[in-house]
Design a protein around this motif. Structure first.
Motif, mmCIF file in Angstrom:
data_model
loop_
_atom_site.group_PDB
_atom_site.id
_atom_site.type_symbol
_atom_site.label_atom_id
_atom_site.label_comp_id
_atom_site.label_asym_id
_atom_site.label_seq_id
_atom_site.Cartn_x
_atom_site.Cartn_y
_atom_site.Cartn_z
ATOM 1 N N MET A 19 0.932 -1.309 0.000
ATOM 2 C CA MET A 19 -0.170 -0.061 0.088
ATOM 3 C C MET A 19 0.977 1.326 0.005
ATOM 4 S SD MET A 19 -3.047 1.233 2.638
ATOM 5 C CE MET A 19 -3.889 -0.202 2.660
ATOM 6 N N LYS A 20 0.591 2.239 -0.922
ATOM 7 C CA LYS A 20 1.273 3.320 -0.942
ATOM 8 C C LYS A 20 1.080 4.168 0.373
ATOM 9 C CE LYS A 20 1.702 3.399 -5.795
ATOM 10 N NZ LYS A 20 2.914 3.521 -6.520
ATOM 11 N N PRO A 21 2.215 4.936 0.699
ATOM 12 C CA PRO A 21 1.815 5.839 1.865
ATOM 13 C C PRO A 21 0.658 6.851 1.929
ATOM 14 C CG PRO A 21 4.404 5.890 1.327
ATOM 15 C CD PRO A 21 3.405 5.091 0.258
ATOM 16 N N TRP A 22 0.398 7.543 0.485
ATOM 17 C CA TRP A 22 -0.695 8.608 0.315
ATOM 18 C C TRP A 22 -1.881 7.630 0.736
ATOM 19 C CZ3 TRP A 22 -4.443 8.196 -3.099
ATOM 20 C CH2 TRP A 22 -4.420 7.301 -4.125
ATOM 21 N N VAL A 23 -2.179 6.451 0.275
ATOM 22 C CA VAL A 23 -3.404 5.772 0.623
ATOM 23 C C VAL A 23 -3.922 5.701 2.061
ATOM 24 C CG1 VAL A 23 -4.545 3.525 0.340
ATOM 25 C CG2 VAL A 23 -3.141 4.624 -1.879
ATOM 26 N N ILE A 65 -12.838 15.715 12.948
ATOM 27 C CA ILE A 65 -13.007 16.022 11.543
ATOM 28 C C ILE A 65 -12.012 17.041 11.225
ATOM 29 C CG2 ILE A 65 -14.669 17.696 10.190
ATOM 30 C CD1 ILE A 65 -17.074 16.461 12.044
ATOM 31 N N SER A 66 -11.432 17.898 11.785
ATOM 32 C CA SER A 66 -10.330 18.818 11.300
ATOM 33 C C SER A 66 -9.158 17.956 10.886
ATOM 34 C CB SER A 66 -10.114 19.942 12.183
ATOM 35 O OG SER A 66 -9.623 19.418 13.441
ATOM 36 N N ASN A 67 -8.676 17.120 11.789
ATOM 37 C CA ASN A 67 -7.750 16.370 11.484
ATOM 38 C C ASN A 67 -7.641 15.399 10.272
ATOM 39 O OD1 ASN A 67 -5.128 14.833 12.409
ATOM 40 N ND2 ASN A 67 -6.566 13.113 12.832
ATOM 41 N N GLY A 68 -8.953 14.779 10.368
ATOM 42 C CA GLY A 68 -9.271 14.018 9.088
ATOM 43 C C GLY A 68 -9.028 14.684 7.719
ATOM 44 N N VAL A 69 -9.979 15.844 7.785
ATOM 45 C CA VAL A 69 -9.682 16.721 6.671
ATOM 46 C C VAL A 69 -8.216 17.105 6.009
ATOM 47 C CG1 VAL A 69 -10.108 19.004 5.584
ATOM 48 C CG2 VAL A 69 -11.989 17.878 6.900
ATOM 49 N N SER A 70 -7.507 17.328 7.005
ATOM 50 C CA SER A 70 -5.924 17.668 6.942
ATOM 51 C C SER A 70 -5.293 16.466 6.398
ATOM 52 C CB SER A 70 -5.345 18.459 7.990
ATOM 53 O OG SER A 70 -5.358 17.232 9.402
ATOM 54 N N LEU A 71 -5.628 15.398 6.893
ATOM 55 C CA LEU A 71 -4.977 14.192 6.579
ATOM 56 C C LEU A 71 -5.402 13.706 5.126
ATOM 57 C CD1 LEU A 71 -5.009 11.903 9.637
ATOM 58 C CD2 LEU A 71 -2.945 13.024 8.662
ATOM 59 N N ILE A 72 -6.743 14.068 4.636
ATOM 60 C CA ILE A 72 -7.191 13.575 3.409
ATOM 61 C C ILE A 72 -6.563 14.661 2.358
ATOM 62 C CG2 ILE A 72 -9.404 14.033 1.906
ATOM 63 C CD1 ILE A 72 -10.833 13.057 4.259
ATOM 64 N N ALA A 107 -2.351 15.344 -1.816
ATOM 65 C CA ALA A 107 -1.291 16.111 -1.959
ATOM 66 C C ALA A 107 0.284 15.140 -2.517
ATOM 67 C CB ALA A 107 -0.742 17.202 -0.862
ATOM 68 N N ARG A 108 0.247 14.317 -1.351
ATOM 69 C CA ARG A 108 1.217 13.181 -1.766
ATOM 70 C C ARG A 108 1.048 12.316 -2.854
ATOM 71 N NH1 ARG A 108 3.704 10.640 3.413
ATOM 72 N NH2 ARG A 108 5.334 10.286 2.294
ATOM 73 N N ARG A 109 -0.352 12.066 -3.270
ATOM 74 C CA ARG A 109 -0.652 11.389 -4.384
ATOM 75 C C ARG A 109 -0.486 12.230 -5.523
ATOM 76 N NH1 ARG A 109 -5.695 11.723 -6.437
ATOM 77 N NH2 ARG A 109 -5.682 11.060 -8.712
ATOM 78 N N GLY A 163 2.060 14.540 -5.682
ATOM 79 C CA GLY A 163 3.503 14.631 -5.831
ATOM 80 C C GLY A 163 3.893 13.539 -6.487
ATOM 81 N N GLU A 164 3.205 12.223 -6.145
ATOM 82 C CA GLU A 164 3.770 11.096 -6.860
ATOM 83 C C GLU A 164 3.575 10.953 -8.469
ATOM 84 O OE1 GLU A 164 2.349 7.344 -5.225
ATOM 85 O OE2 GLU A 164 3.400 7.765 -3.305
ATOM 86 N N THR A 165 2.684 11.514 -8.793
ATOM 87 C CA THR A 165 2.229 11.228 -10.199
ATOM 88 C C THR A 165 2.933 12.385 -11.029
ATOM 89 O OG1 THR A 165 0.379 12.953 -9.659
ATOM 90 C CG2 THR A 165 -0.142 10.637 -9.994
ATOM 91 N N THR A 166 3.460 13.583 -10.379
ATOM 92 C CA THR A 166 4.375 14.434 -10.958
ATOM 93 C C THR A 166 5.586 14.215 -11.087
ATOM 94 O OG1 THR A 166 4.556 15.756 -9.007
ATOM 95 C CG2 THR A 166 2.824 16.442 -10.473
ATOM 96 N N LYS A 167 6.028 13.105 -10.255
ATOM 97 C CA LYS A 167 7.694 12.650 -10.361
ATOM 98 C C LYS A 167 7.738 11.540 -11.220
ATOM 99 C CE LYS A 167 8.895 13.797 -5.643
ATOM 100 N NZ LYS A 167 8.956 13.548 -4.184
ATOM 101 N N ALA A 168 6.487 10.787 -11.387
ATOM 102 C CA ALA A 168 6.576 9.532 -12.403
ATOM 103 C C ALA A 168 6.731 10.004 -13.637
ATOM 104 C CB ALA A 168 5.595 8.674 -12.204
#
Length: 175
Positions: A1-5, A154-161, A166-168, A170-175
């Motif tokens: 599983m990828k970290p962003w998931v 809720i605020s923590n969850g939104v920030s993690l989403i 954002a990390r996802r 970032g992975e697609t722009t590096k690939a």
């Protein structure tokens, strides 16, 4: 599983937990109170165990006394959850009031000139929340801790989403 998931899944679980806490703030308040009680029991036990690692009887005695006190408070919260909710709500209201006053004092310090208005806003908001809790105490105890938990989840969850997405990207722009 990828970290962003993983970040995304944790965020979704956190938002769902926050929504569930909003749906039943009393149950969430009891849950918060019991969690704090069990944590204090664990912390008190660890303090007592660490007392035997200390050098000198003076330090050991103070560590043992502190550990016993913390553990007793935890046991009291666990065995009397309704009284614990009342006590914790009162502590939260007092802390909000004190933090509000401190933020306002800091806001008018010349060194804080660049952050004056956010500090004033935050201080006034903390004082308003403390006033609302005190104005309806003890009835506010039934929901305050649960609502705070819900808002935080809720605020923590939104920030993690957002972080996961954002990390996802970032992975697609590096690939």
């Amino acid at each position: 599983m990828k970290p962003w998931v993983l970040w995304l899944l944790i965020g979704i679980v956190s938002v769902v937990g926050g929504i569930l806490a909003l749906m039943n703030p009393f149950a969430a308040s009891i849950t918060v109170e019991l969690f704090i009680g069990y944590m204090l029991i664990v912390i008190g036990t660890l303090i007592i165990l660490s007392a035997f690692q200390d050098r000198g009887w003076g330090v050991r005695i103070w560590a043992l006394l502190l550990g016993v006190l913390v553990a007793v408070v935890g046991v009291n919260l666990v065995t009397n959850p309704l009284q614990g909710v009342l006590a914790l709500t009162l502590v939260v209201a007092i802390l909000l009031g004190l933090l509000g006053i401190i933020r306002l004092v800091i806001a008018f310090n010349p060194l804080a000139a660049s952050a004056r208005w956010p500090l004033v806003f935050s201080g006034v908001l903390s004082l308003a929340l403390a006033t609302m809790i005190f104005a309806n105490y003890p009835y506010s105890s039934a929901v305050v801790l649960g609502l705070f938990l819900a808002v935080d989840l809720i605020s923590n969850g939104v920030s993690l989403i957002v972080l996961g997405l954002a990390r996802r990207s970032g992975e697609t722009t590096k690939a």
